[in-house]
Design a protein around this motif. Structure first.
Motif, PDB file in Angstrom:
ATOM      1  N   SER A   1     -15.672  -2.839   0.080  1.00  0.00           N
ATOM      2  CA  SER A   1     -16.426  -3.240  -1.109  1.00  0.00           C
ATOM      3  C   SER A   1     -16.040  -4.638  -1.562  1.00  0.00           C
ATOM      4  O   SER A   1     -16.893  -5.413  -2.017  1.00  0.00           O
TER       5      SER A   1
ATOM      6  N   TYR B   1     -20.097  -3.348   4.640  1.00  0.00           N
ATOM      7  CA  TYR B   1     -20.109  -2.067   3.939  1.00  0.00           C
ATOM      8  C   TYR B   1     -20.465  -0.921   4.880  1.00  0.00           C
ATOM      9  O   TYR B   1     -19.874   0.169   4.808  1.00  0.00           O
TER      10      TYR B   1
ATOM     11  N   CYS C   1     -17.180   1.204   5.507  1.00  0.00           N
ATOM     12  CA  CYS C   1     -17.239   2.250   4.474  1.00  0.00           C
ATOM     13  C   CYS C   1     -18.094   3.428   4.937  1.00  0.00           C
ATOM     14  O   CYS C   1     -17.580   4.521   5.156  1.00  0.00           O
TER      15      CYS C   1
ATOM     16  N   CYS D   1     -11.754   6.619   1.113  1.00  0.00           N
ATOM     17  CA  CYS D   1     -11.757   5.951  -0.192  1.00  0.00           C
ATOM     18  C   CYS D   1     -11.101   4.579  -0.097  1.00  0.00           C
ATOM     19  O   CYS D   1     -11.607   3.592  -0.657  1.00  0.00           O
TER      20      CYS D   1
ATOM     21  N   TRP E   1     -12.133   4.248  -6.730  1.00  0.00           N
ATOM     22  CA  TRP E   1     -11.586   4.414  -5.385  1.00  0.00           C
ATOM     23  C   TRP E   1     -10.128   4.860  -5.404  1.00  0.00           C
ATOM     24  O   TRP E   1      -9.684   5.591  -4.511  1.00  0.00           O
TER      25      TRP E   1
ATOM     26  N   ASP F   1     -10.767   2.804   2.683  1.00  0.00           N
ATOM     27  CA  ASP F   1     -11.620   1.966   3.528  1.00  0.00           C
ATOM     28  C   ASP F   1     -12.789   1.395   2.736  1.00  0.00           C
ATOM     29  O   ASP F   1     -13.140   0.215   2.884  1.00  0.00           O
ATOM     30  N   CYS F   2     -13.406   2.236   1.906  1.00  0.00           N
ATOM     31  CA  CYS F   2     -14.539   1.784   1.103  1.00  0.00           C
ATOM     32  C   CYS F   2     -14.107   0.776   0.054  1.00  0.00           C
ATOM     33  O   CYS F   2     -14.851  -0.162  -0.259  1.00  0.00           O
ATOM     34  N   LYS F   3     -12.903   0.941  -0.466  1.00  0.00           N
ATOM     35  CA  LYS F   3     -12.398  -0.014  -1.444  1.00  0.00           C
ATOM     36  C   LYS F   3     -12.239  -1.390  -0.802  1.00  0.00           C
ATOM     37  O   LYS F   3     -12.658  -2.413  -1.385  1.00  0.00           O
TER      38      LYS F   3
END
Length: 281
Positions: free
Chosen positions: A126, A182, A186, A119, A105, A121-123
């Motif tokens: 997660s 998620y 994400c 990236c 990420w 946001d997904c980190k």
């Protein structure tokens, strides 16, 4: 064994909450306790444990585990070539023109292939999803233990039923939170158009599919615990418990034993009937 200790039994087994939960259910299910129902629930719990392990594999930084346990899969087409992305918990795997990139990420390439904001946001998503997934996995273990424990009348206690229901509910909401975290933080923040101007199509990956199935299995397990009452000897109104359990077990002689007149043992050791029994005789 701990419930044989008086103070522990009063606090854990005979308290109002556990005793009330133990009474709830369908009494006719008693005859199907051992194999058909509770062992079936144990099998479902075992499947749930295996299903909740797969999403946790996505925390790996290796390429193949990320693809195998992807939470979201994306696909796009550019210049007649199909590109795919596998979004995991620790990063994303990108494949285009036969070239596969394994990206974390925080890597600069993540902003190139995905989007810098997405990236990050997904980190963040997660991390929360991973913790919730662990909660779902941990609660699956006592669920399995409670299912096996309650498969026999001797091991079926009020506290076992209560604990099985509570862990199932906690695991359900933990898994639900993992999925929603998620998806909301994400997947929904990922770009819908690629750098080539082509639409990107997203679908649930193996990890999220496993979590959805595991969540459904938890619901079934909770329902089984709720519908299966504990034996009558564990209830407060245990006066008729022996008779009812004897009928369920197909032992009518137990009812006859409960109807015999009381007896006393004389000083000389000879068994004599009570006055009530003499009058009836």
């Amino acid at each position: 064994p701990c419930c044989r200790i008086s103070c522990i039994r009063q606090g854990m087994e005979d308290n109002c909450f556990c005793a009330g939960i133990g009474k709830c259910g369908i009494r006719k299910l008693e005859a199907c306790r051992v194999a058909p129902i509770m062992m079936f629930a144990a099998f479902l719990s075992l499947c749930g444990i295996l299903l909740t392990i797969i999403p946790l594999i996505a925390v790996s930084e290796e390429r193949e585990p990320r693809k195998f346990a992807a939470w979201v899969i994306a696909e796009t087409t550019a210049n007649g070539t199909t590109g795919q992305l596998w979004f995991a918990l620790s990063g994303v795997v990108f494949n285009e023109f036969g070239d596969t990139q394994n990206i974390d990420w925080d890597d600069a390439q993540c902003a190139q292939y995905v989007d810098e904001g997405a990236c990050q946001d997904c980190k963040a998503a997660s991390g929360s999803a991973y913790i919730s997934a662990i909660v779902g996995f941990i609660t699956s273990i006592p669920q399995l233990v409670m299912d096996i424990q309650r498969s026999t009348p001797e091991g079926d206690l009020n506290c076992q039923k209560s604990f099985g229901i509570v862990t199932g509910i906690v695991g359900f909401f933990g898994t639900l939170n993992s999925i929603s975290q998620y998806l909301a933080n994400c997947k929904n923040n990922l770009p819908n158009v690629s750098a080539y101007g082509e639409n990107i199509h997203y679908e649930l990956g193996p990890a999220l599919i496993c979590l959805v199935i595991a969540m459904a299995l938890k619901v079934i397990d909770v329902l089984v615990h709720a519908l299966m009452p504990t034996p009558l000897r564990n209830q407060d109104d245990d006066k008729d418990g022996v008779k009812e359990e004897a009928k369920v077990a197909g032992m009518p002689q137990m009812e006859e034993m409960t109807q015999r007149p009381p007896v006393q043992r004389g000083i000389s050791g000879i068994i004599v009937r009570t006055r009530a029994s003499r009058r009836s005789g």
